[in-house]
Design an enzyme around this catalytic site. Structure first.
Site, mmCIF file in Angstrom:
data_model
loop_
_atom_site.group_PDB
_atom_site.id
_atom_site.type_symbol
_atom_site.label_atom_id
_atom_site.label_comp_id
_atom_site.label_asym_id
_atom_site.label_seq_id
_atom_site.Cartn_x
_atom_site.Cartn_y
_atom_site.Cartn_z
ATOM 1 N N SER A 3 0.822 -1.207 0.000
ATOM 2 C CA SER A 3 0.000 0.000 0.000
ATOM 3 C C SER A 3 0.864 1.269 0.000
ATOM 4 O O SER A 3 1.655 1.472 -0.918
ATOM 5 C CB SER A 3 -0.960 -0.031 1.202
ATOM 6 O OG SER A 3 -1.939 0.959 1.088
ATOM 7 N N ASP A 21 -10.142 -3.879 -4.698
ATOM 8 C CA ASP A 21 -9.480 -2.958 -3.779
ATOM 9 C C ASP A 21 -10.364 -1.742 -3.553
ATOM 10 O O ASP A 21 -10.682 -1.011 -4.492
ATOM 11 C CB ASP A 21 -8.125 -2.539 -4.343
ATOM 12 C CG ASP A 21 -7.182 -2.004 -3.276
ATOM 13 O OD1 ASP A 21 -7.658 -1.287 -2.378
ATOM 14 O OD2 ASP A 21 -5.980 -2.311 -3.345
ATOM 15 N N HIS A 65 -7.897 -5.248 -0.347
ATOM 16 C CA HIS A 65 -6.632 -4.517 -0.337
ATOM 17 C C HIS A 65 -5.453 -5.286 0.258
ATOM 18 O O HIS A 65 -4.391 -5.387 -0.359
ATOM 19 C CB HIS A 65 -6.834 -3.207 0.423
ATOM 20 C CG HIS A 65 -5.648 -2.301 0.436
ATOM 21 N ND1 HIS A 65 -5.111 -1.753 -0.701
ATOM 22 C CD2 HIS A 65 -4.895 -1.830 1.475
ATOM 23 C CE1 HIS A 65 -4.089 -0.985 -0.391
ATOM 24 N NE2 HIS A 65 -3.927 -1.018 0.918
#
Length: 260
Positions: free
Chosen positions: A87, A204, A234
């Site tokens: 991320s 996501d 995610h």
């Protein structure tokens, strides 16, 4: 920073966590890598976890880049070195590679946050530029919903009860995060020629998969692979299908180790 040594020591993996979280959320993954013969280096990024400084605040995104540099310097240069960023940690790894151009053997990006899905409203976005000048350390609610992070309900509850997960970020953090995403595209030609694996969750709810693929398509490396994980949220390493994700990652690592 923590360094987990493996007796087999096939290579070193540097793990970089995402926004709002901390290294402790990667202990299971780090232990699994170590059991499979990898030494692991990981720690808390500035303003997160048990790191020093005001939580949710940074002076610049370069704070993350320099932190990753310090972890990289702890790796044995005589062994193969890999970077794995998730991320915002994936975005930090991208910026580290573009700015520092280090000598290493491969990069793995997990749902890298080159662009988030839900930006602020246009008026608030415009106001953030002014606030960044006069009140850069002012923190605001991040609105993080763990149900949007993973379908694994055990991990959702762990996230909710984790005292080290932050729920506020500063205006400066937000503006630096946005700037870093733009620069990831602007300086993509500076990304060095190293093997690259980008893994993106299809479902996501936090980052834009289309922009992840767009950035990937612009990277000019002789060896790169893009894996879209159908149905996954995610945090692909925390999803119910995490075994598949792990083995896919391990295959990438092993292929590089065995061919060099």
């Amino acid at each position: 920073m923590e360094k987990l040594e493996s007796t087999r020591d096939r290579a070193t993996i540097i793990l970089v966590h995402g926004a709002f979280e901390h290294k402790g959320r990667y202990k299971e993954l780090a232990d699994r890598f170590r059991q499979d013969g990898f030494s692991v280096i990981y720690g808390d990024l500035p303003g997160q976890g048990l790191s020093d400084g005001k939580k949710g605040h940074i002076r610049s995104f370069g704070d993350y880049v320099e932190t990753i540099q310090s972890w990289y310097e702890q790796a044995d240069p005589d062994k193969k070195i890999f970077l794995l960023g998730h991320s915002m940690g994936g975005l930090a790894v991208i910026r580290f590679m573009e700015e520092k151009q280090p000598q290493l053997d491969g990069v793995i990006l997990s749902s890298p946050a080159v662009q988030i899905r839900n930006k602020t409203t246009r008026p608030l976005e415009a106001l953030s530029y002014l606030m960044n000048v006069f009140t850069p350390s002012l923190r605001m609610k991040a609105g993080q919903n763990p149900e949007n992070v993973t379908r694994n309900q055990i991990k959702v509850e762990e996230f909710r009860q984790d005292p080290l997960v932050i729920d506020k970020v500063s205006v400066r953090w937000y503006r630096e995060f946005q700037k870093a995403g733009s620069r990831a595209f602007q300086q993509v030609n500076r990304f060095p020629d190293v093997p690259l694996l980008v893994m993106q969750a299809e479902e996501d709810l936090l980052v834009d998969p289309a922009r992840t693929k767009e950035w990937f398509n612009h990277v000019d490396t002789s060896e790169k692979s893009y894996k879209l994980w159908p149905g996954l949220y995610h945090e692909i390493f925390n999803e119910p299908e995490n075994d598949q994700v792990y083995h896919y990652t391990q295959s990438f690592l092993s292929n590089i180790i065995n061919e060099r």
